[in-house]
Design an enzyme around this catalytic site. Structure first.
Site, PDB file in Angstrom:
ATOM      1  N   SER A 188       5.285   2.473   0.440  1.00 55.25           N
ATOM      2  CA  SER A 188       5.496   3.291  -0.758  1.00 55.25           C
ATOM      3  C   SER A 188       4.249   4.060  -1.180  1.00 55.25           C
ATOM      4  CB  SER A 188       5.996   2.411  -1.914  1.00 55.25           C
ATOM      5  OG  SER A 188       7.182   1.728  -1.557  1.00 55.25           O
ATOM      6  N   ARG A 189       3.364   4.340  -0.223  1.00 53.99           N
ATOM      7  CA  ARG A 189       2.124   5.088  -0.482  1.00 53.99           C
ATOM      8  C   ARG A 189       1.163   4.351  -1.405  1.00 53.99           C
ATOM      9  NH1 ARG A 189       3.848   7.064   3.426  1.00 53.99           N
ATOM     10  NH2 ARG A 189       4.183   9.271   3.874  1.00 53.99           N
ATOM     11  N   LEU A 190       1.365   3.050  -1.598  1.00 57.32           N
ATOM     12  CA  LEU A 190       0.446   2.254  -2.423  1.00 57.32           C
ATOM     13  C   LEU A 190      -0.585   1.599  -1.504  1.00 57.32           C
ATOM     14  CD1 LEU A 190       3.015   0.739  -4.951  1.00 57.32           C
ATOM     15  CD2 LEU A 190       1.427   2.662  -5.288  1.00 57.32           C
TER      16      LEU A 190
END
Length: 211
Positions: A188-190
């Site tokens: 999730s692009r985290l």
């Protein structure tokens, strides 16, 4: 092709301050060894970014050739990058190992390595690469490929009767880092981002950055 729809979720690994080596050079070597073991393509390739004479950033891919208290690469001192480093001896490096979903960013001052170090590496190279260092007026405009072919023939002819020497315009640079960031892709692009910042005493402050 809809470029905006191209995406990949990163799920392989994680990275935490509690797990990272407190010496960023040792941490980098660990990641480099893992990249070699994973058969990452061009594992020592890195994007070298300098500040152009016109003030614009300028990047290109070069190869890491040594790691001591800095990151060492070799090039033509008269090339575009050489002129830029003479004008502003600061640079950044970016390694991206897609197979491991990892990135390392390095920022620091740049110095020329010693002539002895440059000689040692130059004479470890294949003969063709030695001739190539003499052949190419790197970054200069040339009229055709034939210019290189003719230069190469002349250099090969010269060193049939002379002992090979290192070109005075060719040698190594060392990027001495003030910042090193380790980036591990996460879902999730985290992503995980761990930053090392060098203090005036030479020690390192370690921080986590938001992705």
């Amino acid at each position: 092709m809809d470029i905006s729809s191209i995406r990949k979720d990163y799920t392989l690994k994680s990275l935490d301050i509690s797990d990272i080596n407190k010496d960023p050079f040792k941490q980098f070597k660990t990641w480099l060894e893992e990249a070699v073991e994973s058969q990452v393509l061009e594992v020592n390739a890195m994007t070298l970014s300098t500040v152009g004479l016109d003030g614009y950033p300028n990047g290109r891919v070069v190869l890491l050739k040594d790691l001591d208290y800095g990151f060492v690469f070799f090039t033509n001192y008269s090339s575009e990058k050489g002129q830029e480093l003479a004008n502003n001896p600061k640079a950044s490096l970016t390694f991206f190992w897609a197979e491991l979903e990892r990135q390392v960013r390095v920022t620091g001052k740049v110095e020329k390595i010693s002539e002895a170090e440059s000689d040692e590496y130059f004479f470890s190279r294949p003969q063709g690469s030695q001739i190539g260092a003499w052949t190419s007026p790197q970054s200069k405009k040339i009229s055709s490929r034939e210019v290189l072919d003719e230069n190469q023939e002349a250099v090969e002819e010269r060193f049939k009767s002379e002992k090979m020497i290192r070109p005075p315009h060719w040698g190594g640079y060392r990027v001495i880092p003030s910042r090193i960031e380790f980036w591990q892709g996460r879902p999730s692009r985290l992503h995980d981002r761990i930053l090392f910042e060098r203090t005036e005493s030479g020690s390192w402050i370690i921080s986590r950055l938001a992705p």
